[in-house]
Design an enzyme around this catalytic site. Structure first.
Site, mmCIF file in Angstrom:
data_model
loop_
_atom_site.group_PDB
_atom_site.id
_atom_site.type_symbol
_atom_site.label_atom_id
_atom_site.label_comp_id
_atom_site.label_asym_id
_atom_site.label_seq_id
_atom_site.Cartn_x
_atom_site.Cartn_y
_atom_site.Cartn_z
ATOM 1 N N ARG A 45 -16.684 19.772 55.836
ATOM 2 C CA ARG A 45 -16.678 19.974 54.381
ATOM 3 C C ARG A 45 -16.057 18.815 53.618
ATOM 4 O O ARG A 45 -16.457 18.460 52.537
ATOM 5 C CB ARG A 45 -15.855 21.227 54.051
ATOM 6 C CG ARG A 45 -16.690 22.426 53.789
ATOM 7 C CD ARG A 45 -15.822 23.559 53.391
ATOM 8 N NE ARG A 45 -14.557 23.502 54.139
ATOM 9 C CZ ARG A 45 -13.682 24.494 54.202
ATOM 10 N NH1 ARG A 45 -13.902 25.595 53.553
ATOM 11 N NH2 ARG A 45 -12.574 24.384 54.901
ATOM 12 N N LYS B 125 -15.569 29.725 72.377
ATOM 13 C CA LYS B 125 -14.897 31.018 72.453
ATOM 14 C C LYS B 125 -13.884 31.119 71.313
ATOM 15 O O LYS B 125 -13.443 30.081 70.847
ATOM 16 C CB LYS B 125 -14.227 31.206 73.809
ATOM 17 C CG LYS B 125 -12.997 30.314 74.033
ATOM 18 C CD LYS B 125 -11.886 30.967 74.775
ATOM 19 C CE LYS B 125 -10.621 30.692 74.016
ATOM 20 N NZ LYS B 125 -9.391 30.920 74.581
ATOM 21 N N HIS C 114 -14.588 26.473 78.699
ATOM 22 C CA HIS C 114 -14.312 25.246 79.455
ATOM 23 C C HIS C 114 -13.795 25.529 80.862
ATOM 24 O O HIS C 114 -13.793 24.642 81.704
ATOM 25 C CB HIS C 114 -13.378 24.313 78.670
ATOM 26 C CG HIS C 114 -11.928 24.699 78.700
ATOM 27 N ND1 HIS C 114 -11.411 25.725 77.957
ATOM 28 C CD2 HIS C 114 -10.878 24.182 79.379
ATOM 29 C CE1 HIS C 114 -10.111 25.826 78.182
ATOM 30 N NE2 HIS C 114 -9.755 24.897 79.050
ATOM 31 N N LYS D 83 -14.159 23.444 84.812
ATOM 32 C CA LYS D 83 -13.008 22.937 85.586
ATOM 33 C C LYS D 83 -13.429 22.758 87.033
ATOM 34 O O LYS D 83 -13.898 23.724 87.663
ATOM 35 C CB LYS D 83 -11.843 23.931 85.532
ATOM 36 C CG LYS D 83 -11.016 23.877 84.257
ATOM 37 C CD LYS D 83 -9.873 24.890 84.367
ATOM 38 C CE LYS D 83 -9.107 25.023 83.076
ATOM 39 N NZ LYS D 83 -8.057 24.047 82.880
ATOM 40 N N HIS E 110 -11.634 33.396 79.854
ATOM 41 C CA HIS E 110 -11.494 32.518 81.022
ATOM 42 C C HIS E 110 -11.298 33.255 82.351
ATOM 43 O O HIS E 110 -12.008 33.012 83.323
ATOM 44 C CB HIS E 110 -10.296 31.594 80.830
ATOM 45 C CG HIS E 110 -10.346 30.759 79.581
ATOM 46 N ND1 HIS E 110 -11.495 30.152 79.136
ATOM 47 C CD2 HIS E 110 -9.378 30.418 78.694
ATOM 48 C CE1 HIS E 110 -11.221 29.472 78.028
ATOM 49 N NE2 HIS E 110 -9.954 29.617 77.740
ATOM 50 N N LYS F 99 2.365 32.723 77.915
ATOM 51 C CA LYS F 99 2.861 31.450 77.380
ATOM 52 C C LYS F 99 4.396 31.439 77.415
ATOM 53 O O LYS F 99 5.033 32.477 77.531
ATOM 54 C CB LYS F 99 2.392 31.281 75.942
ATOM 55 C CG LYS F 99 0.870 31.168 75.834
ATOM 56 C CD LYS F 99 0.471 30.171 74.774
ATOM 57 C CE LYS F 99 -1.028 29.988 74.710
ATOM 58 N NZ LYS F 99 -1.521 28.893 75.525
HETATM 59 C C1 BG6 Z 1 -7.572 27.643 75.815
HETATM 60 C C2 BG6 Z 1 -6.581 28.640 75.254
HETATM 61 O O1 BG6 Z 1 -8.865 28.168 75.745
HETATM 62 O O2 BG6 Z 1 -7.222 27.383 77.176
HETATM 63 C C3 BG6 Z 1 -5.178 28.057 75.339
HETATM 64 O O3 BG6 Z 1 -6.916 28.912 73.905
HETATM 65 C C4 BG6 Z 1 -4.847 27.657 76.754
HETATM 66 O O4 BG6 Z 1 -4.230 28.998 74.845
HETATM 67 C C5 BG6 Z 1 -5.948 26.776 77.340
HETATM 68 O O5 BG6 Z 1 -3.626 26.951 76.735
HETATM 69 C C6 BG6 Z 1 -5.715 26.552 78.824
HETATM 70 O O6 BG6 Z 1 -6.672 25.686 79.339
HETATM 71 P P1 BG6 Z 1 -6.302 24.196 79.770
HETATM 72 O O7 BG6 Z 1 -7.547 23.658 80.338
HETATM 73 O O8 BG6 Z 1 -5.854 23.503 78.539
HETATM 74 O O9 BG6 Z 1 -5.196 24.336 80.761
#
Ligand code: BG6
Length: 447
Positions: free
Chosen positions: A45, A133, A163, A167, A225, A319
């Site tokens: 934007r 996501k 993602h 990995k 995930h 976390k």
């Molecule tokens: C993300 C989450 O999708 O994945 C995060 O939103 C998380 O909270 C992260 O820390 C973990 O993945 P990576 O690959 O960064 O360790």
């Protein structure tokens, strides 16, 4: 039509996701053997000069430099547009040559608005959508979003990005399970006591309250995930790793997966308080304490099929924990009989497939040093090399090569919401206590 994307358009080009993950992922791909030329278009934007946009791309590409990356950064373009406006989107599409991938690096609500606008427009042939996501906010919204998307494009042009499927350590489970006679036959209820999938992070909120405070650990990590990791750890061996076989096997095992109980009793949740140098979660900027957002979540699941009946799958993520522990642990049952005369320590065999660091450990009991009839624990350890691409690079490679194997199929996204729905409902009703743990600890007492 080519079977590669010619132009990658990033909607939300000025956002954090683009500079922190997407562009570095693209750069890792361009520097690899799978890199090939592409037009890069950033859309957002705000006003941004072409020079500033190119500087931003160049900076994000710096960690994995390549001559291809330098050229693409230099030729990339920025377009100012409102992604919810039909005329703006039409102008963006018209200015983009060849086969297009539209990457929605946007908050979920804006993605839905942009898709709704696009659903009323003619779309260029072969266009692919890549959606980040979280895919929807619950089962109902995921279904509605799927219906909207599937009216517009065939499934193989829809890339629901996760993602974790990019990995190399997660994909490594395929090799461990299916290329070794010694593991696959033992991956079943008669031999396995339990499977744990743990993703504990030392990282705290990191200024992400805007998103995280509405998601929480269950939605942020487990709903997406870790359930995909479970699917790879528990699925039947597919005939091949093409998109239909792999995604079909993942969908099949997820369909058989559910919470052990429906009233919330097979879930736990907790939130971090102050600890070490970290403030309490509720004192972080942007957090609304009354939302009761959990920063640590655990669910115990069951898989109702011949292979896994009765084996608990425990998924946990949190976390601000004291130690980063990110692994899939398969604990095997005790041996049926230990010959009399073998003494000493006793512990079950465990296979630990670590997502970070990239490693594989097999915990065994063997005859130790000294007395040959005394057992001792021993670990067979392998460090796994890093993948050629980082996780976002891998995911982007799939999108640009028009190969949906590593993207989440529509039904899989819905299954993941269905599986966690009983926990979310019980937590909303406060049927499960929100426990506390000090930041930097290993979690609440008793976990
Ligand atoms: C993300 C989450 O999708 O994945 C995060 O939103 C998380 O909270 C992260 O820390 C973990 O993945 P990576 O690959 O960064 O360790």
């Amino acid at each position: 039509m080519t079977d590669r994307i010619d132009t990658l358009i990033i909607l939300g080009a000025n956002g954090d996701l683009t500079s922190r993950l997407l562009l570095p992922g693209l750069s890792s791909l361009l520097a690899s053997t799978r890199g090939s030329s592409i037009n890069l278009v950033g859309v957002d934007r705000g006003e941004l000069s072409q020079t500033d946009w190119r500087a931003k791309v160049t900076q994000a590409f710096a960690a994995t430099p390549s001559s291809l990356g330098t050229t693409i950064a230099k030729e990339s373009r920025y377009l100012q547009a409102d992604v919810t406006s039909e005329s703006d989107l039409a102008a963006v599409l018209a200015a983009s040559p060849g086969r297009i991938a539209l990457y929605f690096a946007l908050p979920p609500a804006v993605t839905i608005m942009a898709c709704t606008t696009l659903s009323t427009m003619p779309l260029p042939k072969g266009i692919a959508f890549a959606l980040e996501k979280p895919f929807g906010t619950d089962l109902r919204s995921a279904k509605l979003l799927n219906r909207l998307l599937q009216r517009m494009l065939p499934e193989e042009q829809l890339f629901r990005v996760d993602h974790f499927l990019g990995k190399s350590t997660v994909l490594n489970m395929l090799g461990v399970r299916f290329a070794n006679r010694i593991f696959e036959p033992l991956f079943s209820a008669p031999h396995v006591e339990k499977v744990e999938i743990v993703f504990d992070e030392t990282l705290a909120l990191e200024n992400r309250a805007g998103y995280y405070d509405r998601a929480g650990a269950l939605v942020d990590m487990i709903q997406s995930h870790l359930l995909l990791v479970l699917a790879l750890a528990a699925m039947e061996p597919p005939a091949s790793l093409d998109a239909d076989d792999l995604r079909g096997a993942m969908a099949q095992v997820l369909r058989a997966t559910s919470m052990k109980t429906k009233n919330g009793s097979s879930s736990r949740r907790a939130r971090y308080g102050a600890g070490g140098t970290l403030p309490a979660y509720t004192d972080e900027a942007g957090v609304d304490a009354s939302r009761d957002t959990e920063t640590l979540a655990e669910v115990t699941l069951q898989i109702a099929n011949w292979r896994w009946a009765g084996v608990p799958f425990i998924l946990r993520s949190g976390k601000a924990l004291g130690e980063s522990r990110q692994e899939v642990i398969v604990t095997f049952r005790d041996v049926p009989h230990l010959p009399g005369g073998l003494t000493g320590a006793s512990a079950p065999s465990r296979l630990r497939m670590s997502m970070k660091p990239a490693a594989l450990d097999l915990d065994l009991m063997i005859n130790g040093e000294g007395d040959p009839f005394t057992l001792e624990p021993s670990i067979l350890h392998a460090d796994l090399g890093a993948g050629e691409l980082n996780a976002y690079g891998e995911v982007l490679a799939g999108i640009l090569e028009c190969d949906p194997t590593l993207s989440v199929r529509g039904d899989v996204a819905e299954e993941c919401w269905r599986i966690v729905a009983p926990a979310l409902a019980a937590w909303r009703k406060n049927a499960v206590e929100l426990e506390e743990y000090p930041a930097g600890s290993s979690g609440p007492t008793g976990w």
